[in-house]
Design a protein around this motif. Structure first.
Motif, PDB file in Angstrom:
ATOM      1  N   MET A  39       0.837  -1.199   0.000  1.00 13.24           N
ATOM      2  CA  MET A  39       0.000   0.000   0.000  1.00 13.24           C
ATOM      3  C   MET A  39       0.880   1.262   0.000  1.00 13.24           C
ATOM      4  SD  MET A  39      -3.057   0.704  -0.295  1.00 13.24           S
ATOM      5  CE  MET A  39      -3.903  -0.824   0.023  1.00 13.24           C
ATOM      6  N   PHE A  40       1.929   1.247   0.829  1.00 12.54           N
ATOM      7  CA  PHE A  40       2.838   2.403   0.859  1.00 12.54           C
ATOM      8  C   PHE A  40       3.603   2.515  -0.455  1.00 12.54           C
ATOM      9  CE2 PHE A  40       1.732   2.935   5.199  1.00 12.54           C
ATOM     10  CZ  PHE A  40       2.040   4.251   5.476  1.00 12.54           C
ATOM     11  N   ASP A  41       3.939   1.362  -1.031  1.00  4.79           N
ATOM     12  CA  ASP A  41       4.650   1.371  -2.313  1.00  4.79           C
ATOM     13  C   ASP A  41       3.757   1.961  -3.404  1.00  4.79           C
ATOM     14  OD1 ASP A  41       6.866   0.890  -3.902  1.00  4.79           O
ATOM     15  OD2 ASP A  41       6.056  -1.021  -4.600  1.00  4.79           O
ATOM     16  N   LEU A  42       2.465   1.616  -3.351  1.00  2.00           N
ATOM     17  CA  LEU A  42       1.519   2.140  -4.335  1.00  2.00           C
ATOM     18  C   LEU A  42       1.420   3.666  -4.225  1.00  2.00           C
ATOM     19  CD1 LEU A  42      -0.833   1.793  -6.406  1.00  2.00           C
ATOM     20  CD2 LEU A  42      -2.350   1.562  -4.463  1.00  2.00           C
ATOM     21  N   TYR A  43       1.269   4.149  -2.992  1.00  2.50           N
ATOM     22  CA  TYR A  43       1.139   5.606  -2.824  1.00  2.50           C
ATOM     23  C   TYR A  43       2.457   6.319  -3.112  1.00  2.50           C
ATOM     24  CZ  TYR A  43      -3.718   5.785  -1.713  1.00  2.50           C
ATOM     25  OH  TYR A  43      -5.099   5.728  -1.838  1.00  2.50           O
ATOM     26  N   ARG A  44       3.570   5.674  -2.857  1.00  2.00           N
ATOM     27  CA  ARG A  44       4.869   6.249  -3.241  1.00  2.00           C
ATOM     28  C   ARG A  44       4.863   6.457  -4.761  1.00  2.00           C
ATOM     29  NH1 ARG A  44       9.056   4.489  -5.817  1.00  2.00           N
ATOM     30  NH2 ARG A  44       8.106   2.440  -6.081  1.00  2.00           N
ATOM     31  N   TRP A  45       4.341   5.465  -5.462  1.00  2.00           N
ATOM     32  CA  TRP A  45       4.294   5.504  -6.931  1.00  2.00           C
ATOM     33  C   TRP A  45       3.315   6.580  -7.413  1.00  2.00           C
ATOM     34  CZ3 TRP A  45       0.611   4.195 -10.730  1.00  2.00           C
ATOM     35  CH2 TRP A  45       1.129   3.971 -12.010  1.00  2.00           C
ATOM     36  N   ILE A  46       2.148   6.650  -6.772  1.00  2.00           N
ATOM     37  CA  ILE A  46       1.131   7.631  -7.178  1.00  2.00           C
ATOM     38  C   ILE A  46       1.637   9.066  -6.961  1.00  2.00           C
ATOM     39  CG2 ILE A  46      -1.145   8.547  -6.538  1.00  2.00           C
ATOM     40  CD1 ILE A  46      -2.117   5.701  -6.147  1.00  2.00           C
ATOM     41  N   PHE A  47       2.371   9.271  -5.860  1.00  2.00           N
ATOM     42  CA  PHE A  47       2.838  10.624  -5.531  1.00  2.00           C
ATOM     43  C   PHE A  47       4.158  10.998  -6.206  1.00  2.00           C
ATOM     44  CE2 PHE A  47      -0.182  10.575  -1.919  1.00  2.00           C
ATOM     45  CZ  PHE A  47      -0.668  11.857  -2.029  1.00  2.00           C
ATOM     46  N   GLN A  48       4.702  10.059  -6.979  1.00  2.56           N
ATOM     47  CA  GLN A  48       6.025  10.293  -7.585  1.00  2.56           C
ATOM     48  C   GLN A  48       6.097  11.600  -8.379  1.00  2.56           C
ATOM     49  OE1 GLN A  48       7.539   7.206 -10.207  1.00  2.56           O
ATOM     50  NE2 GLN A  48       8.339   6.208  -8.380  1.00  2.56           N
ATOM     51  N   GLU A  49       5.039  11.862  -9.153  1.00  2.00           N
ATOM     52  CA  GLU A  49       5.034  13.047 -10.020  1.00  2.00           C
ATOM     53  C   GLU A  49       5.066  14.322  -9.183  1.00  2.00           C
ATOM     54  OE1 GLU A  49       5.280  12.390 -13.144  1.00  2.00           O
ATOM     55  OE2 GLU A  49       5.449  14.538 -13.579  1.00  2.00           O
ATOM     56  N   LYS A  50       4.255  14.330  -8.135  1.00  4.03           N
ATOM     57  CA  LYS A  50       4.180  15.499  -7.252  1.00  4.03           C
ATOM     58  C   LYS A  50       5.531  15.725  -6.570  1.00  4.03           C
ATOM     59  CE  LYS A  50       1.044  17.501  -3.871  1.00  4.03           C
ATOM     60  NZ  LYS A  50      -0.128  17.309  -3.034  1.00  4.03           N
TER      61      LYS A  50
ATOM     62  N   GLU B 215      14.891  13.999   0.526  1.00  5.18           N
ATOM     63  CA  GLU B 215      14.396  12.636   0.346  1.00  5.18           C
ATOM     64  C   GLU B 215      13.306  12.358   1.379  1.00  5.18           C
ATOM     65  OE1 GLU B 215      16.809   8.762  -0.964  1.00  5.18           O
ATOM     66  OE2 GLU B 215      17.197   9.401   1.076  1.00  5.18           O
ATOM     67  N   VAL B 216      12.249  11.716   0.939  1.00  2.00           N
ATOM     68  CA  VAL B 216      11.225  11.248   1.876  1.00  2.00           C
ATOM     69  C   VAL B 216      11.456   9.746   2.027  1.00  2.00           C
ATOM     70  CG1 VAL B 216       8.750  10.917   2.272  1.00  2.00           C
ATOM     71  CG2 VAL B 216       9.567  13.015   1.168  1.00  2.00           C
ATOM     72  N   VAL B 217      11.660   9.303   3.255  1.00  3.30           N
ATOM     73  CA  VAL B 217      11.964   7.881   3.456  1.00  3.30           C
ATOM     74  C   VAL B 217      10.801   7.194   4.178  1.00  3.30           C
ATOM     75  CG1 VAL B 217      13.593   6.205   4.396  1.00  3.30           C
ATOM     76  CG2 VAL B 217      14.413   8.424   3.586  1.00  3.30           C
ATOM     77  N   LEU B 218      10.251   6.191   3.521  1.00  2.00           N
ATOM     78  CA  LEU B 218       9.179   5.404   4.125  1.00  2.00           C
ATOM     79  C   LEU B 218       9.796   4.084   4.583  1.00  2.00           C
ATOM     80  CD1 LEU B 218       6.698   5.692   1.095  1.00  2.00           C
ATOM     81  CD2 LEU B 218       6.988   7.321   2.950  1.00  2.00           C
ATOM     82  N   THR B 219       9.544   3.717   5.805  1.00  2.28           N
ATOM     83  CA  THR B 219      10.064   2.436   6.294  1.00  2.28           C
ATOM     84  C   THR B 219       8.907   1.583   6.786  1.00  2.28           C
ATOM     85  OG1 THR B 219      11.975   3.686   7.045  1.00  2.28           O
ATOM     86  CG2 THR B 219      11.832   1.405   7.784  1.00  2.28           C
ATOM     87  N   VAL B 220       8.828   0.375   6.263  1.00  2.00           N
ATOM     88  CA  VAL B 220       7.753  -0.542   6.672  1.00  2.00           C
ATOM     89  C   VAL B 220       8.400  -1.858   7.109  1.00  2.00           C
ATOM     90  CG1 VAL B 220       5.599  -1.673   5.978  1.00  2.00           C
ATOM     91  CG2 VAL B 220       6.215   0.509   4.954  1.00  2.00           C
ATOM     92  N   ARG B 221       8.133  -2.239   8.347  1.00  2.00           N
ATOM     93  CA  ARG B 221       8.719  -3.502   8.858  1.00  2.00           C
ATOM     94  C   ARG B 221       7.660  -4.300   9.606  1.00  2.00           C
ATOM     95  NH1 ARG B 221      13.503  -0.316   9.738  1.00  2.00           N
ATOM     96  NH2 ARG B 221      15.081  -1.087   8.300  1.00  2.00           N
ATOM     97  N   ASP B 222       7.861  -5.606   9.632  1.00  2.00           N
ATOM     98  CA  ASP B 222       6.921  -6.465  10.348  1.00  2.00           C
ATOM     99  C   ASP B 222       7.191  -6.447  11.845  1.00  2.00           C
ATOM    100  OD1 ASP B 222       5.598  -7.240   8.130  1.00  2.00           O
ATOM    101  OD2 ASP B 222       6.650  -9.141   7.862  1.00  2.00           O
ATOM    102  N   ILE B 223       6.115  -6.614  12.611  1.00  2.00           N
ATOM    103  CA  ILE B 223       6.254  -6.850  14.052  1.00  2.00           C
ATOM    104  C   ILE B 223       5.513  -8.144  14.317  1.00  2.00           C
ATOM    105  CG2 ILE B 223       5.879  -5.906  16.369  1.00  2.00           C
ATOM    106  CD1 ILE B 223       5.132  -3.284  15.034  1.00  2.00           C
ATOM    107  N   GLY B 224       6.241  -9.123  14.766  1.00  2.00           N
ATOM    108  CA  GLY B 224       5.614 -10.417  15.042  1.00  2.00           C
ATOM    109  C   GLY B 224       4.980 -10.998  13.790  1.00  2.00           C
ATOM    110  N   ARG B 225       3.871 -11.720  13.998  1.00  2.00           N
ATOM    111  CA  ARG B 225       3.277 -12.423  12.862  1.00  2.00           C
ATOM    112  C   ARG B 225       2.240 -11.612  12.103  1.00  2.00           C
ATOM    113  NH1 ARG B 225       2.445 -18.707  14.330  1.00  2.00           N
ATOM    114  NH2 ARG B 225       4.641 -19.228  14.487  1.00  2.00           N
TER     115      ARG B 225
END
Lengths: 227, 365
Positions: B215-226, B270-280
């Motif tokens: 989902m974050f990757d999708l919005y990163r892609w959508i906002f790329q132009e802006k 640079e805008v840095v988005l970090t997404v990591r898992d917590i547990g399962r």
């Protein structure tokens, strides 16, 4: 002395996740919306969905929905019923369907979520689709909805809920389940009305259950991978 | 224009600009006007408050009662120059006698705060109804947006085999690709406006498995132009496989937070988005950007409706102060809160700047 006992085959054990291509092709989706551009219909059909659109509902069409002709109804709230038929529009239709055919899966599809007075529409519906929506998002949501509702388990749970409501004893429900599993496994022609009449006397409720069983058999026959 | 507090508050109080004001019914004691130099009531942090029912009470060094209460949508309201009949045992008998008109009961003050809250709630309800009526015009806008999106998608589908991003990025017609991204942004933006008027709509859908990283990757892609127009890069870090069960409205969080990060980033950063898992099943997300920071005094209100920090206003004139509020409302519907922190504070072009970080942890509902 130990005795071998035949393992009990349940509907749940027979229920399997339907491959999404088969679910898209064999399920029947109905979109009720006066806006022809509300969903990218032609694109969805290209993706394999079996989807029909009605711009407006009349008495005949409502009866078809009542009879459970569609697996999932995607319903808008505004402009779907002529004003001389109902003043409450889509919300009234939803309430009516849920009263007459509570098992019918209805998805609220309206951009009027900002209207606090219409909150009941979204609360009574089984789910909600964002509006407007793009093809990728709607396909993802529809697939998830089909995986949840287009399977044997869903139909059987709905049947059980009605039978429990009617006070049918568990032993009779188990008997019905045995007859169904046997029929499904052997691919015999099943007569739902005959099966139900053995456990339920109420003709109106029996008719509701028969619709569900017919849908379940149809779904299983078309999508099951089991020989 | 005089503030609403000045026009309708029956008690002496601290006004909008920090000055001590007369009440409409009860006047300030002459002592407060003529002799008090410290004006401790205008700096409530210096007073020792104790909680009484839904309000707080303190006694100033001169023996007068000071009440603090919060009415929604406003700052804390401070009432001063009063003498609480039950709680104030420090006021001198002479002052009690001289300022007997300023004697109050805790219940009286609490009732006033409750009445103000009710009035505000009614005003907001009325305002929301008016906004909802105004939004009816959006019905046609939504139809138009759907039509635009459908037609652009049809054009795209003629040129690529699928709508997967790797296929879309191969598209030679970059204008068409930009139009597609913009139409998806438009669709998302229109849906986000619903939350502004009816935050409860955040929980209207059934929970679904949502792959947060995707989902974050999708919005990163959508906002790329802006982002590109500002010379910004949006980078996605981390790895995540979890798909917690969430409402559809969750998508407004990446939308609002990435939009906010782009808007308040200095150019060529640079805008840095970090997404990591917590547990399962849990996922931890952070969004880091470099730009004007929110001052310490404004931090508690950064997620308030229509709030814009002083630094933010100076940096970016336009803005409604709704994005972060929407994100926090959606987070609330999912049972978590978004936190704001900053680091590496420095002054650039007269603006306090640094790394702005928004982070949260999300689990299945």
């Amino acid at each position: 002395m130990w005795k071998w006992k035949r393992a009990k085959v349940t509907i749940s054990a027979m229920s399997e996740s339907v491959p999404i291509e088969l679910a898209r092709k064999n399920s029947r989706l109905l979109l009720v919306d006066d806006d022809p551009e509300a969903l990218p219909l032609s694109l969805l059909k290209d993706e394999g969905y079996n989807i029909t659109q009605w711009e407006e509902l009349d008495a005949g069409k409502i009866r078809r929905v009542e009879k459970g002709e569609f697996d999932v109804v995607i319903l808008d709230i505004v402009g779907v019923v002529p004003k001389n038929v109902s003043a409450t529009d889509g919300f009234g239709v939803l309430e009516h369907i849920k009263r007459v055919n509570p098992e019918q899966v209805v998805i609220a599809f309206s951009g009027e979520t900002f209207d606090i007075k219409q909150a009941g529409f979204f609360e009574q519906a089984d789910d909600r689709l964002l509006k407007p929506v793009d093809l990728v998002t709607v396909a993802r949501m529809l697939d998830e909805i089909l995986q949840r509702y287009y399977n044997l388990d869903h139909y059987w749970n709905a049947v059980c809920a009605i039978l429990h409501d009617q006070g049918v004893p568990q032993s009779k429900i188990d008997k019905l389940e045995r007859r169904l599993t046997k029929g499904l496994a052997s691919r015999q022609q099943l007569d739902p009305s005959a099966i139900i009449s053995s456990v339920l006397n109420n003709a109106e409720t029996a008719a509701r259950i028969a619709v569900l069983i017919v849908r379940a058999i149809e779904m299983y026959t078309k999508t099951s991978s089991q020989p | 224009m005089k503030s609403w507090l000045h026009q309708c508050c029956p008690f002496p109080h601290i006004g909008k600009t920090g000055e001590v004001s007369q009440g409409v019914v009860i006047e300030l004691p002459a002592f407060c006007v003529k002799k008090c130099r410290g004006k401790e009531c205008s700096s409530p942090s210096e007073l020792d408050f104790e909680t009484l029912e839904s309000i707080k009470h303190a006694i100033c060094p001169h023996g007068f009662s000071v009440y603090a209460g919060t009415a929604e949508f406003t700052k804390d309201v401070i009432l001063c120059g009063l003498i609480d009949r039950d709680e104030n045992h420090s006021c001198s008998p002479q002052n009690k006698k001289r300022y007997r008109k300023n004697k109050t009961y805790t219940k009286q003050i609490t009732a006033w705060f409750e009445a103000i809250e009710r009035a505000q709630s009614e005003i907001c309800g009325e305002e929301d109804t008016q906004v909802a009526e105004a939004l009816l015009i959006f019905h046609d806008v939504r139809s138009a947006a759907s039509a635009v999106n459908n037609n652009i998608t049809k054009c795209i589908k003629k040129k690529v085999s699928s709508l997967l991003r790797e296929d879309l990025d191969q598209l030679s017609d970059k204008n068409l690709l930009t139009a597609y991204r913009s139409s998806r942004l438009l669709v998302s933006q229109l849906n986000l406006t619903d939350i502004i008027v009816n935050p409860k709509s955040a929980a209207y859908s059934r929970p679904r498995m949502i792959h947060v990283y995707e989902m974050f990757d999708l919005y990163r892609w959508i906002f790329q132009e802006k982002a590109r127009r500002k010379g910004l890069k949006i980078r996605l870090e981390g790895s995540s496989y979890n798909s917690p069960s969430l409402y559809d409205s969750f998508v407004f969080i990446p939308h609002a937070l990435i939009d906010n990060a782009i808007k308040y980033s200095l150019e060529d950063q640079e805008v840095v988005l970090t997404v990591r898992d917590i547990g399962r099943s849990g996922v931890c997300v952070s969004i880091r950007s470099f730009g004007p920071i929110v001052s310490e005094s404004e931090r508690s209100r950064i997620f308030s409706r229509r709030f814009r920090g002083r630094n933010a206003e100076e940096f970016h004139r336009s803005g409604t102060g709704m994005g972060l509020w929407v994100a926090q409302k959606v987070a609330g519907a999912h049972g978590f809160t978004i936190q704001y922190t900053f680091a590496h504070k420095t002054t650039l072009n007269g603006l306090l700047s640094g790394d702005n970080v928004f982070d949260f942890e999300v689990h299945s509902i």
